[in-house]
Design a protein around this motif. Structure first.
Motif, PDB file in Angstrom:
ATOM      1  N   GLY A   1       0.799  -1.215   0.000  1.00 42.78           N
ATOM      2  CA  GLY A   1       0.000   0.000   0.000  1.00 42.78           C
ATOM      3  C   GLY A   1       0.835   1.268   0.000  1.00 42.78           C
ATOM      4  N   GLY A   2       0.119   2.377  -0.027  1.00 42.43           N
ATOM      5  CA  GLY A   2       0.776   3.680   0.075  1.00 42.43           C
ATOM      6  C   GLY A   2       0.910   4.435  -1.224  1.00 42.43           C
ATOM      7  N   THR A   3       0.490   3.848  -2.351  1.00 37.70           N
ATOM      8  CA  THR A   3       0.587   4.525  -3.649  1.00 37.70           C
ATOM      9  C   THR A   3      -0.779   5.092  -4.052  1.00 37.70           C
ATOM     10  OG1 THR A   3       2.331   3.019  -4.377  1.00 37.70           O
ATOM     11  CG2 THR A   3       1.180   4.278  -6.079  1.00 37.70           C
ATOM     12  N   ARG A   4      -0.804   6.354  -4.408  1.00 38.36           N
ATOM     13  CA  ARG A   4      -2.041   6.964  -4.906  1.00 38.36           C
ATOM     14  C   ARG A   4      -2.267   6.530  -6.351  1.00 38.36           C
ATOM     15  NH1 ARG A   4      -2.293  13.202  -2.602  1.00 38.36           N
ATOM     16  NH2 ARG A   4      -2.036  12.663  -0.386  1.00 38.36           N
ATOM     17  N   LEU A   5      -3.400   5.934  -6.632  1.00 41.66           N
ATOM     18  CA  LEU A   5      -3.688   5.491  -7.995  1.00 41.66           C
ATOM     19  C   LEU A   5      -3.964   6.692  -8.888  1.00 41.66           C
ATOM     20  CD1 LEU A   5      -5.906   2.304  -7.538  1.00 41.66           C
ATOM     21  CD2 LEU A   5      -3.418   2.547  -7.478  1.00 41.66           C
ATOM     22  N   ARG A   6      -3.343   6.702 -10.048  1.00 42.84           N
ATOM     23  CA  ARG A   6      -3.535   7.790 -11.014  1.00 42.84           C
ATOM     24  C   ARG A   6      -3.498   7.212 -12.423  1.00 42.84           C
ATOM     25  NH1 ARG A   6      -3.158  12.686  -8.555  1.00 42.84           N
ATOM     26  NH2 ARG A   6      -2.064  12.779  -6.534  1.00 42.84           N
ATOM     27  N   GLY A   7      -4.279   7.818 -13.318  1.00 40.42           N
ATOM     28  CA  GLY A   7      -4.295   7.382 -14.701  1.00 40.42           C
ATOM     29  C   GLY A   7      -5.699   7.051 -15.164  1.00 40.42           C
ATOM     30  N   SER A   8      -5.786   6.217 -16.205  1.00 40.07           N
ATOM     31  CA  SER A   8      -7.089   5.861 -16.759  1.00 40.07           C
ATOM     32  C   SER A   8      -7.184   4.357 -16.925  1.00 40.07           C
ATOM     33  CB  SER A   8      -7.319   6.559 -18.102  1.00 40.07           C
ATOM     34  OG  SER A   8      -6.357   6.147 -19.057  1.00 40.07           O
ATOM     35  N   ILE A   9      -8.406   3.871 -16.877  1.00 45.37           N
ATOM     36  CA  ILE A   9      -8.680   2.440 -16.985  1.00 45.37           C
ATOM     37  C   ILE A   9      -9.991   2.254 -17.720  1.00 45.37           C
ATOM     38  CG2 ILE A   9      -9.966   2.176 -14.825  1.00 45.37           C
ATOM     39  CD1 ILE A   9      -7.173  -0.186 -15.912  1.00 45.37           C
ATOM     40  N   ALA A  10     -10.105   1.191 -18.517  1.00 42.22           N
ATOM     41  CA  ALA A  10     -11.348   0.875 -19.223  1.00 42.22           C
ATOM     42  C   ALA A  10     -12.011  -0.325 -18.562  1.00 42.22           C
ATOM     43  CB  ALA A  10     -11.085   0.590 -20.701  1.00 42.22           C
ATOM     44  N   ILE A  11     -13.317  -0.248 -18.401  1.00 45.19           N
ATOM     45  CA  ILE A  11     -14.075  -1.304 -17.730  1.00 45.19           C
ATOM     46  C   ILE A  11     -14.391  -2.438 -18.704  1.00 45.19           C
ATOM     47  CG2 ILE A  11     -16.250  -1.814 -16.559  1.00 45.19           C
ATOM     48  CD1 ILE A  11     -14.181  -0.242 -14.905  1.00 45.19           C
ATOM     49  N   SER A  12     -14.324  -3.663 -18.206  1.00 45.51           N
ATOM     50  CA  SER A  12     -14.601  -4.857 -19.007  1.00 45.51           C
ATOM     51  C   SER A  12     -16.104  -5.095 -19.151  1.00 45.51           C
ATOM     52  CB  SER A  12     -13.967  -6.084 -18.345  1.00 45.51           C
ATOM     53  OG  SER A  12     -12.588  -5.914 -18.162  1.00 45.51           O
ATOM     54  N   GLY A  13     -16.453  -6.030 -20.015  1.00 44.16           N
ATOM     55  CA  GLY A  13     -17.846  -6.443 -20.145  1.00 44.16           C
ATOM     56  C   GLY A  13     -18.364  -7.036 -18.853  1.00 44.16           C
ATOM     57  N   ALA A  14     -19.665  -6.909 -18.623  1.00 40.45           N
ATOM     58  CA  ALA A  14     -20.259  -7.262 -17.335  1.00 40.45           C
ATOM     59  C   ALA A  14     -20.373  -8.770 -17.155  1.00 40.45           C
ATOM     60  CB  ALA A  14     -21.631  -6.614 -17.200  1.00 40.45           C
ATOM     61  N   LYS A  15     -19.788  -9.261 -16.071  1.00 47.42           N
ATOM     62  CA  LYS A  15     -19.896 -10.681 -15.715  1.00 47.42           C
ATOM     63  C   LYS A  15     -21.356 -11.097 -15.571  1.00 47.42           C
ATOM     64  CE  LYS A  15     -19.207 -13.619 -11.620  1.00 47.42           C
ATOM     65  NZ  LYS A  15     -20.588 -13.546 -11.092  1.00 47.42           N
TER      66      LYS A  15
END
Length: 421
Positions: A11-25
Motif C-alpha cells: 500500500g501507500g501509492t495513490r492510484l492515477r491514470g485511466s482504466i477501461a471497464i470490461s464487459g459485465a460478468k
C-alpha cells in the motif's frame, strides 16, 4: 503436486491514470444461456476473460453447442445442441449454471441440472425459479440435489415473484420467450442486466418489453432465428470497485467505458463521504480527498445500493472519520470478510444484519484470505490503502469476476504482484 496462488499488495501509492471497464460478468452469463434459444449463430463482443465465463462456455459445449472464443469475441452456434443435461462437475462450479434451465425448457421441453455452486454468501434458493417454470406448465422434480423438468409445451402465465430475484426473472423471461401466449412477471428484478437480456433476446426475434421496471411482458414467439452480433454492457460492479480504489488510495482516476446511471447508488454514497466524482457521457473521473466522512448504507435490489459493492465500501468506510453502519438486506452470510478486515486493524462490530464501523487512521498489511469474489476485492482495496504489504490468499475467487485485476491496477501505479507457492 498442487500449488497456491496469492496476491501481494503493497500500500501507500495513490492510484492515477485511466482504466477501461470490461464487459459485465452478470450480463454475459445470461446472454450465453439465452443463446441456447436461437436457431442461428450468435456473436458476442466485449466478452470478459473470467473463470465463470469459461465455465459457462464449457457448460454450453457439454450440451453440444459449438463455441469459438477469440480475444473478447465469442461465436456461438446453438444449432448443434444435442444434450439437455449439464454435468454436475460444471454446475457445482458456478451459480449461473442454473440459467440454462429456462432456455432448455423453452426450446427443447426438458432439462436436467444439478443444484448450482458459487460463492457461499448466503441462501440463494431455487424456489422462485421453479415456481415460475411450473406456472408456465413445467412438471419439475427437484429431489436428491438434481432438478429435472419436462413440458409438452409451455404456456404463458401471470407470475408474481415474492422477491425480485435476478436469476428467477432471467430464467422465466427465457423460458417464456418460446411459450404459447403471454407471460407477465410481476415484482420482477430491475437490474441493468435484465434490460440487457431483454435487448439481446429481442434482437434474436423475441417480443419482450418492460425490463427495468417491476412488470415485464413476454409475448411468446415460435422461434428465434435472427443471426446477430451483440456487445455486452460494461460491468457496473467492476466500475464501482475501481471508483473505491481511486478513493481509498486518495488518488485520481479516469474510468472509461462506463454507464454512469448503473452506478448511481455507489456514486451517491461516495459523494456523501466527500469524494469528488465527475460524470462525462461514458466515463467517470474520481478525485479523492485527504480524508472522508462516515456514511450509512443499506443494500437493496436495484436501483438501491448493490450487495455486490458492500464489502468494497466497508473497507473504504473503515478509514472514514466517524462511525458508519452498513445493513445487509440481501444475503445473510455476506459479512465473512469482516474477520479478515479486523486482522488488518479495522474496528468493525457485527450486530445481526448490520456492521458498525468505527473509522481508524490506517490499516496494517498482513496475511488474509478471500472467502468469496467481492470479499476478495475488498481485501485488495484494503491492501492498496494499508501500511506495509498485504498477502491475499484465495485469489481464485477474484479471477471469477475481475479480468486481469492485478495488471490493470499496476497500470494505475499500484504495487501488486501474483506469486505461486
Amino acid at each position: 503436486m498442487s500449488w497456491v496462488e496469492r496476491l501481494l499488495v503493497t500500500g501507500g501509492t495513490r492510484l492515477r491514470g485511466s482504466i477501461a471497464i470490461s464487459g459485465a460478468k452478470n450480463a454475459i452469463l445470461p446472454l450465453l444461456a439465452g443463446s441456447l434459444l436461437s436457431e442461428r449463430p450468435v456473436v458476442l463482443e466485449g466478452v470478459p476473460s473470467l473463470i465463470d465465463v469459461k465455465t459457462m462456455k464449457d457448460a454450453l459445449e457439454s450440451l453440444g453447442v459449438k463455441v469459438n472464443w477469440t480475444g473478447d469475441t465469442m461465436q456461438i452456434d446453438p444449432s448443434s445442441l444435442r444434450s439437455l443435461e449439464v454435468p454436475p462437475t460444471l454446475a457445482r462450479r458456478m451459480r449461473a449454471s442454473n440459467l440454462v434451465m429456462g432456455p432448455l425448457l423453452g426450446r427443447c421441453g426438458r432439462f436436467k441440472v444439478s443444484y448450482p455452486g458459487g460463492c457461499t454468501i448466503g441462501s440463494r434458493p431455487m424456489d422462485l425459479h421453479l415456481k415460475g417454470l411450473r406456472a408456465c406448465g413445467a412438471v419439475i422434480d427437484d429431489d436428491h440435489g438434481c432438478i429435472t423438468a419436462e413440458a409438452a409445451g409451455l404456456q404463458g402465465a401471470d407470475i408474481h415473484l415474492d422477491f425480485p430475484s435476478v436469476g428467477a426473472t432471467e430464467n422465466i423471461m427465457m423460458a417464456a420467450t418460446l411459450a404459447r401466449g403471454t407471460t407477465i412477471i410481476r415484482n420482477a428484478a430491475r437490474e441493468p442486466e435484465i434490460v440487457e437480456l431483454q435487448n439481446f433476446l429481442n434482437k434474436l426475434g423475441a417480443r419482450i418489453r418492460g425490463a427495468g421496471m417491476d412488470t415485464i411482458r413476454i409475448d411468446g414467439v415460435k422461434k428465434l432465428n435472427q443471426e446477430i452480433a451483440h456487445r455486452v454492457i460494461p460491468d457496473r460492479i467492476e466500475t464501482g470497485t475501481f471508483m473505491v480504489a481511486a478513493a481509498i488510495t486518495r488518488g485520481e482516476v479516469l474510468i472509461n467505458n462506463v454507464i454512469p446511471e448503473h452506478v448511481e447508488a455507489v456514486t451517491a454514497k461516495l459523494r456523501e463521504a466527500g469524494v469528488s466524482i465527475k460524470e462525462e457521457d461514458d466515463r467517470i473521473i474520481v478525485t479523492a480527498p485527504s480524508n472522508w466522512k462516515a456514511v450509512d448504507i443499506r443494500t437493496m435490489p436495484f436501483p438501491g445500493f448493490p450487495t455486490d459493492m458492500q464489502p468494497q465500501m466497508m473497507v473504504f468506510l473503515a478509514l472514514a472519520q466517524g462511525t458508519s453502519i452498513i445493513t445487509e438486506n440481501i444475503f445473510e452470510n455476506r459479512f465473512r470478510h469482516v474477520g479478515e478486515l479486523r486482522r488488518m486493524g479495522s474496528q468493525i462490530r457485527l450486530e445481526g444484519r448490520s456492521a458498525v464501523i468505527t473509522g481508524i487512521k490506517d490499516l496494517t498489511g498482513t496475511v488474509v484470505e478471500a472467502t468469496d469474489l467481492r470479499a476478495g476485492a475488498a481485501l485488495v482495496l484494503g491492501g492498496l490503502a494499508a501500511e506495509n504489504t498485504t498477502i491475499i490468499e484465495g485469489v481464485q475467487h477474484l479471477d471469477r469476476g475481475y479480468e486481469n485485476l492485478e495488471s490493470r491496477l499496476k497500470m494505475l501505479g499500484a504495487q501488486v504482484s501474483r506469486e505461486i507457492i
